[in-house]
Design an enzyme around this catalytic site. Sequence first.
Site, PDB file in Angstrom:
ATOM      1  N   CYS A 182      16.716  46.920  18.902  1.00  0.00           N
ATOM      2  CA  CYS A 182      16.998  46.628  17.492  1.00  0.00           C
ATOM      3  C   CYS A 182      16.844  47.887  16.639  1.00  0.00           C
ATOM      4  CB  CYS A 182      16.042  45.575  16.963  1.00  0.00           C
ATOM      5  SG  CYS A 182      16.298  43.917  17.619  1.00  0.00           S
ATOM      6  N   GLU A 206      23.113  48.647  21.677  1.00  0.00           N
ATOM      7  CA  GLU A 206      23.279  47.574  22.671  1.00  0.00           C
ATOM      8  C   GLU A 206      23.574  48.138  24.053  1.00  0.00           C
ATOM      9  OE1 GLU A 206      26.100  44.860  20.844  1.00  0.00           O
ATOM     10  OE2 GLU A 206      24.521  44.139  19.500  1.00  0.00           O
ATOM     11  N   CYS A 234      10.464  42.762  17.018  1.00  0.00           N
ATOM     12  CA  CYS A 234      10.266  43.851  16.039  1.00  0.00           C
ATOM     13  C   CYS A 234       9.058  43.585  15.162  1.00  0.00           C
ATOM     14  CB  CYS A 234      11.524  44.036  15.198  1.00  0.00           C
ATOM     15  SG  CYS A 234      12.872  44.770  16.142  1.00  0.00           S
ATOM     16  N   ASN A 250      20.801  49.577  15.640  1.00  0.00           N
ATOM     17  CA  ASN A 250      20.705  48.843  16.908  1.00  0.00           C
ATOM     18  C   ASN A 250      21.609  49.497  17.952  1.00  0.00           C
ATOM     19  OD1 ASN A 250      22.779  47.788  15.246  1.00  0.00           O
ATOM     20  ND2 ASN A 250      22.761  45.805  16.256  1.00  0.00           N
ATOM     21  N   GLU A 264      15.169  48.283  13.905  1.00  0.00           N
ATOM     22  CA  GLU A 264      13.785  48.490  13.463  1.00  0.00           C
ATOM     23  C   GLU A 264      12.977  49.213  14.537  1.00  0.00           C
ATOM     24  OE1 GLU A 264      15.634  45.748  13.452  1.00  0.00           O
ATOM     25  OE2 GLU A 264      14.791  44.198  12.166  1.00  0.00           O
ATOM     26  N   CYS A 313      13.601  40.473  13.962  1.00  0.00           N
ATOM     27  CA  CYS A 313      13.343  39.530  15.063  1.00  0.00           C
ATOM     28  C   CYS A 313      11.855  39.543  15.412  1.00  0.00           C
ATOM     29  CB  CYS A 313      14.205  39.884  16.278  1.00  0.00           C
ATOM     30  SG  CYS A 313      13.543  41.244  17.259  1.00  0.00           S
TER      31      CYS A 313
HETATM   32  N1  THU Z   1      19.246  43.091  15.684  1.00  0.00           N
HETATM   33  C1  THU Z   1      18.576  44.131  15.077  1.00  0.00           C
HETATM   34  O1  THU Z   1      18.902  45.313  15.264  1.00  0.00           O
HETATM   35  N2  THU Z   1      17.530  43.807  14.278  1.00  0.00           N
HETATM   36  C2  THU Z   1      17.120  42.542  13.995  1.00  0.00           C
HETATM   37  O2  THU Z   1      16.118  42.357  13.327  1.00  0.00           O
HETATM   38  C3  THU Z   1      17.900  41.398  14.482  1.00  0.00           C
HETATM   39  C4  THU Z   1      18.908  41.712  15.524  1.00  0.00           C
HETATM   40  C5  THU Z   1      20.397  43.432  16.535  1.00  0.00           C
HETATM   41  C6  THU Z   1      20.200  43.202  17.996  1.00  0.00           C
HETATM   42  C7  THU Z   1      21.623  43.046  18.467  1.00  0.00           C
HETATM   43  O3  THU Z   1      22.183  44.333  18.705  1.00  0.00           O
HETATM   44  C8  THU Z   1      22.350  42.420  17.294  1.00  0.00           C
HETATM   45  O4  THU Z   1      21.507  42.651  16.165  1.00  0.00           O
HETATM   46  C9  THU Z   1      22.626  40.936  17.430  1.00  0.00           C
HETATM   47  O5  THU Z   1      21.474  40.254  17.746  1.00  0.00           O
END
Ligand code: THU
Length: 149
Positions: free
Chosen positions: A65, A56, A106, A54, A67, A103
Amino acid sequence: MSFLEKRISMEESKIKELIKYALDMRKISYTPYSHFNVGAALLGKNGKIYTGCNIENASFTPTNCAERTAFFKAVSEGVKEFDAIAIVGGPDGAEPEGFCPPCGVCRQVMSEFCTDSFVIICAKSEDEYVVNTLPEVLPDRFGPKDLLD
Ligand code: THU
């Protein structure tokens, strides 16, 4: 075959290999805001593994994310067919205590490129994981075919 042979046709050794890649990717997540590190490893039908973490952003919504990072890396290299993805996530600096389900956004990206046999592995470690197929985590999914109806 794995112990899940009827529902999921995937070698257990391949599942563990994907989890190992996903665990490694957690280490390079860019998460200055959530401090929640996620790693993913996506298996192409070509046998190659595409990794993601991920990433940000100070403006929050551009966050990507793990994925989707993996999917976009693969698709940007011309690969559009996939067998499985492993996902590992949890707070920075600790072993994951829970599973990190993908999520909704994704899941929709998976829906664009994957068939019903696509396997989603949510792991805490190489030995602790749950496995589902795409329709199990996204029933009645909207996909490219719906635009043709
Ligand atoms: N996140 C992911 O990378 N994948 C997921 O399936 C759920 C959430 C990340 C997004 C963000 O950077 C952090 O987790 C908190 O939500």
